[in-house]
Design an enzyme around this catalytic site. Structure first.
Site, PDB file in Angstrom:
ATOM      1  CB  SER A 838      -0.933   0.008   1.222  1.00 16.33           C
ATOM      2  OG  SER A 838      -0.189   0.015   2.416  1.00 16.33           O
ATOM      3  CE  LYS A 881      -3.518   1.327   5.209  1.00 18.26           C
ATOM      4  NZ  LYS A 881      -3.234   0.902   3.825  1.00 18.26           N
TER       5      LYS A 881
END
Length: 936
Positions: A838, A881
């Site tokens: 990511s 996140k």
């Protein structure tokens, strides 16, 4: 020399066994010339023959027999008034002395044969057997006896010599004397030749004060078959004290002696009379604790009228004591009658105390034994009576009836094959003996089979509103789990019945996975059972052991059914992602059958070996990650993800649940104490940043414990506390310095530095990507990475470097920076392992920022996987996140287009204040991060 009938009978029996004709004749002669003790004296001491059972059965063997010579050597001193003393002690008791057997012996014997005694000294008037192993000494003694001069000096060896001499000690052959606990000693004289005068005198190993004794008898013993050693047993009769003056001969040892007399004393002296009376009274007490001492007393009473001789009384008392050798030798060496009486009295007092203690111990033991025996006999009689009356059956019949009574109500719901097995086992149990091992195996097997809830389902509440209320009261948030349980209840309502399900909750520690399982059972009204499989490596814990093994048991699921008593409990399998694997098997594979809705209707446990229906069980599993769960097992689960809590949620949880519990645990329910909102926010942000609330609970308990300490101290000092408020400035005093600093390393990021977003077990965090040049202008264009990166993240770095060189040519055609410069990419927090794809767009942006010397947009964070062609792929952990971005003060976030649906599902509380952009290609990322001034 005198001997009683009792000891004469024992000696006669022993002599007959040893086939010593001359000994037997001597003993029979002594027996014919003895008489019984005066009755009045024995009655006064409580030692008459009629009182033999008055002192209980706990006895000790006496050590000696008391006799006396008739030589009248004057050792008794003045005895003119002793009769009055005795009369005052015992009353007017008539005595008639027995017929005395006299043995003429000289009143003075200047030289005697020395006989060392390893242990007890020989008291005057005492008979003692002595074993002799030296052939020369035996021959000398036999010769002396034949001449009618069998007199020796018996001296106690000193401690070191005694221990050496006793090593060869043999068995005492005088059974009668041994039964009365008389000491049998061993003497082994080496018969060494005369040596020089300068050599150490062997007589020095003996005490100077001994006893002039007569050898009454000598009995040869059989030769030792092991050593070939010849030995004999002497019967020594002590007469008077003597002192060793020197050694005259050594083979065998002859010593020069001085015969000693007691010091003169006044028998009418009040102190001597009182001490004598106390000695007699103590002997009387000793007879109560040890009746066998009566024999010794009888010997004494035969030969001394009414205890008129204090010196002999002192020797008698000392001989009745089990004191050590040094104490008895001290009594032997005392010539003062008063001192001897005092020393004897002290020893007798100790002996009486020992006797009392021994009697008490014996009485307690006998009472316990007799009580247990009586109880046992009564129980056996009771069993027999009940059995005859038909009131009680034997254990086997009772067991069969118990199992049958337990099984019959369930027979209709038990599968036919299982019912057949139970009937066969009951029939088998009836034919087995209770003492056989197979009986216990069959009994335990039937115990489990008949205890299971065959077809017994517990009541459950299929009420959606009730379930919603219970779940909300126990847990804040966790909407996904709550919705799934409500769906389960709704389906059950519509179908009219419920089926088992396998729900797996995955999330970081401390978010309430385990506790929500108990709330689910409460909401459904079902029984609850929990067991953890973390670290489990034995498949028998799931499937059970074979019955052939000792101590075999069913697996956890069968134990669960027996424990809950229903076939539809809620079973929480905790830490399923931490299953072990060992040589005992693979528990994860065993769970495949258990957690498969198509198979667990006929679950087969190794111990029961009959199918068990688990299809109605609601399985709730918990895990922190899914990576360690095998694919086939994960495929059978319905996964519900639990994300970490944001700050606002933690505040609500702390205020609603945790703070109240912490106050009660600290005893502050009635105390006005509180934490301000600002302090609570700082406590959560700087001290308890993890995804769950377990650490927050610990810190709240710590704060309230500190408050409790203050309250307790104030009460001790009689001070009054109105209220206690914990503010931001007080947190350091209560919980110390904050372990977490701000996530932001840079207030303004320079060129080459970009903020990324990462998922962690703690929930989520920001991740900085730093890039700098290490060589320039040499045409290498290499890339170096550090920060403990995993293989996937290293590949993402390589992809980003390759893509960036081509992308830079498009955006800035003349820029050769990446082609000519070697770069170093670092991810801070180097001790923390990092991996995953990511960070692809973040690394690319960092490289472009350095190559173009342009900083990224302020307060921007991004995450997304990048392909070589510039496509941005979806990632996981959107909620975590997003929470990390808010916590770090980020205003703008970039997510892949594929994660838009995940972001839209987040609550408004989480998305508030964030500007989210969703991209599908890197060109869109470039416009938001590096070309933001132009696009704005």
């Amino acid at each position: 020399m005198y001997a009683t009938r009792a000891i004469a009978r024992r000696l006669e029996r022993h002599a007959a066994r040893c086939k010593g004709a001359h000994v037997a004749r001597a003993v029979r002669g002594a027996r014919a010339r003895t008489t019984s003790a005066p009755r009045a004296l024995l009655d006064a001491l409580g030692a008459g023959r009629g009182d033999a059972d008055a002192f209980g059965t706990r006895t000790r063997r006496t050590r000696n027999a008391f006799v006396s010579s008739v030589d009248g050597d004057g050792s008794t001193g003045s005895t003119g008034s002793s009769s009055s003393s005795s009369s005052s002690a015992f009353g007017d008791s008539a005595s008639s002395g027995g017929i005395m057997v006299s043995a003429s012996h000289p009143s003075s014997h200047p030289q005697v044969l020395a006989v060392p005694l390893p242990r007890r000294p020989l008291m005057p008037g005492i008979i003692m057997p002595v074993k002799v192993t030296d052939e020369k000494l035996i021959a000398e003694l036999e010769d002396m006896r034949n001449r009618g001069q069998a007199y020796v000096g018996a001296f106690l060896q000193r401690t070191d010599a005694a221990s050496s001499a006793s090593k060869g000690e043999g068995e005492d052959v005088f059974d009668a004397l041994s039964a009365m606990k008389r000491t049998t000693t061993s003497v082994g004289l080496d018969g060494e030749e005369m040596v020089d005068e300068d050599e150490v005198d062997p007589a020095d190993h003996m005490h100077d004060i001994g006893t002039f004794a007569q050898v009454h008898n000598i009995v040869r013993l059989p030769t030792d078959s092991t050593t070939g050693e010849e030995s004999a047993t002497l019967l020594l009769l002590g007469h008077r004290r003597l002192r060793k003056l020197g050694t005259m001969k050594r083979d065998p040892m002859v010593v020069k002696v001085e015969h000693l007399k007691d010091e003169k004393f006044d028998a009418n002296d009040d102190i001597i009379k009182a001490t004598t009376n106390e000695v007699v009274a103590t002997i009387k007490d000793l007879l109560k604790t040890n009746p066998l001492h009566k024999e010794t007393l009888q010997y004494f009473a035969q030969n001394f009228n009414d205890f008129q001789d204090p010196p002999k009384l002192a020797d008698l008392g000392a001989s009745m004591c089990s004191a050590d050798d040094a104490q008895l030798q001290h009594v032997l060496e005392l010539l003062s009658v008063k001192e001897r009486l005092d020393a004897t009295l002290e020893l007798l007092k100790k002996e009486v105390e020992i006797g009392k203690l021994q009697a008490d111990i014996g009485k307690k033991v006998e009472e316990k034994i007799s009580g247990d025996q009586r109880r046992y006999f009564l129980m056996e009689q009771l069993k027999s009576i009940k059995k005859e009356l038909g009131m009680e059956r034997d254990d086997k019949t009772a067991l069969i009836e118990k199992f049958t009574k337990r099984f019959e109500p369930k027979r209709a719901s038990v599968p036919e094959d299982t019912a057949k097995v139970i009937d066969e086992e009951l029939q088998k149990l009836g034919g087995l003996e209770p003492s056989s091992s197979e009986f216990n195996v069959t009994r335990n097997y039937l115990e489990w089979l008949t205890s299971l809830p065959w077809g017994v389902c517990g009541d459950e509440k299929l009420d959606i509103s009730h379930a919603q209320e219970v779940l909300d009261s126990d847990h804040y948030g966790l909407e996904d789990v709550k919705d799934r349980i409500l769906e389960f209840i709704a389906v059950g309502q519509l179908l009219g019945t419920t089926q088992g399900k396998i729900i797996t909750m995955v999330g970081p520690p401390g978010v309430g996975k385990t506790s929500i399982g108990q709330s689910i059972a409460k909401a459904l009204g079902r029984k609850f059972y929990r067991f953890s499989v973390g670290g489990m490596s034995d498949v028998a814990e799931i499937k059970g052991h074979r019955r052939t093994y000792v101590g075999a048991m069913p697996g956890k699921l069968i134990q669960c059914l027996k424990s809950t008593g229903v076939c539809n409990p809620v079973v929480l399998i905790d830490e399923i992602d931490k299953l072990g694997r060992g040589y005992q098997g693979d528990p994860a594979s065993a769970l495949l059958e258990l957690l498969d809705p198509e198979q667990n209707g006929t679950f087969l446990d190794h111990y029961l070996d009959v199918p068990v229906d688990l299809s109605k069980v609601l399985f709730v599993c918990t895990a922190n990650v899914l990576d360690t769960i095998p694919g086939p097992l994960l495929d059978r689960m319905e996964v519900v993800r639990l994300s970490g809590y944001i700050t606002d949620e933690k505040v609500q949880i702390a205020r609603t649940y945790l703070e109240k519990a912490a106050r009660e645990k600290s005893g502050l329910s009635d105390v006005d104490a509180s934490i301000t909102d600002a302090a609570m926010g700082k406590l959560i942000g700087d001290y308890c940043r993890e995804a769950g609330v377990r650490n927050l609970q610990k810190h709240l308990e710590k704060v309230y414990r500190k408050i409790a300490l203050k309250v307790a101290r104030a009460k001790s000092a009689d001070e009054k506390l109105d209220s206690i408020v914990v503010d931001v400035d007080d947190l350091v005093d209560y919980v110390g310095q904050p372990p977490f600093a701000t996530d932001r390393i840079y207030d303004v990021t320079p060129p080459g530095v970009v903020t990324g977003l990462a998922w962690t077990a703690m929930g989520g965090s920001t991740l900085y990507i730093e890039c700098t040049a290490i060589d320039s202008g040499d045409g290498k264009g290499a890339l170096k990475t550090t920060g403990q990166l995993g293989d996937v993240m290293k590949e993402s770095s390589t992809i980003a470097h390759t893509f960036t060189r081509g992308f830079l040519e498009l955006k800035d055609p003349g820029n050769k920076y990446l082609a000519d410069t070697s770069l170093h990419v670092h991810v801070p927090a180097g001790a923390t392992p990092k991996d995953g794809p990511s960070a692809g767009i973040t690394i690319t942006t960092s490289l472009l920022s350095l190559a173009m010397n342009k900083p990224v947009k302020p307060n921007l964070a991004m995450t997304g996987e990048l392909t070589l062609t510039g496509r941005v792929l979806p990632i996981g952990g959107v909620k975590e996140k997003t929470i990390a971005a808010r916590r770090s003060g980020v205003k703008t976030i970039i997510f892949p287009e594929g994660n838009k649906k995940d972001y839209d599902e987040l609550s408004e509380d989480i998305r508030e204040g964030l500007d989210a952009h969703f991209v599908s290609t890197y060109d869109e990322v470039y416009r938001q991060a590096l070309d933001w001034e132009a696009s704005s």
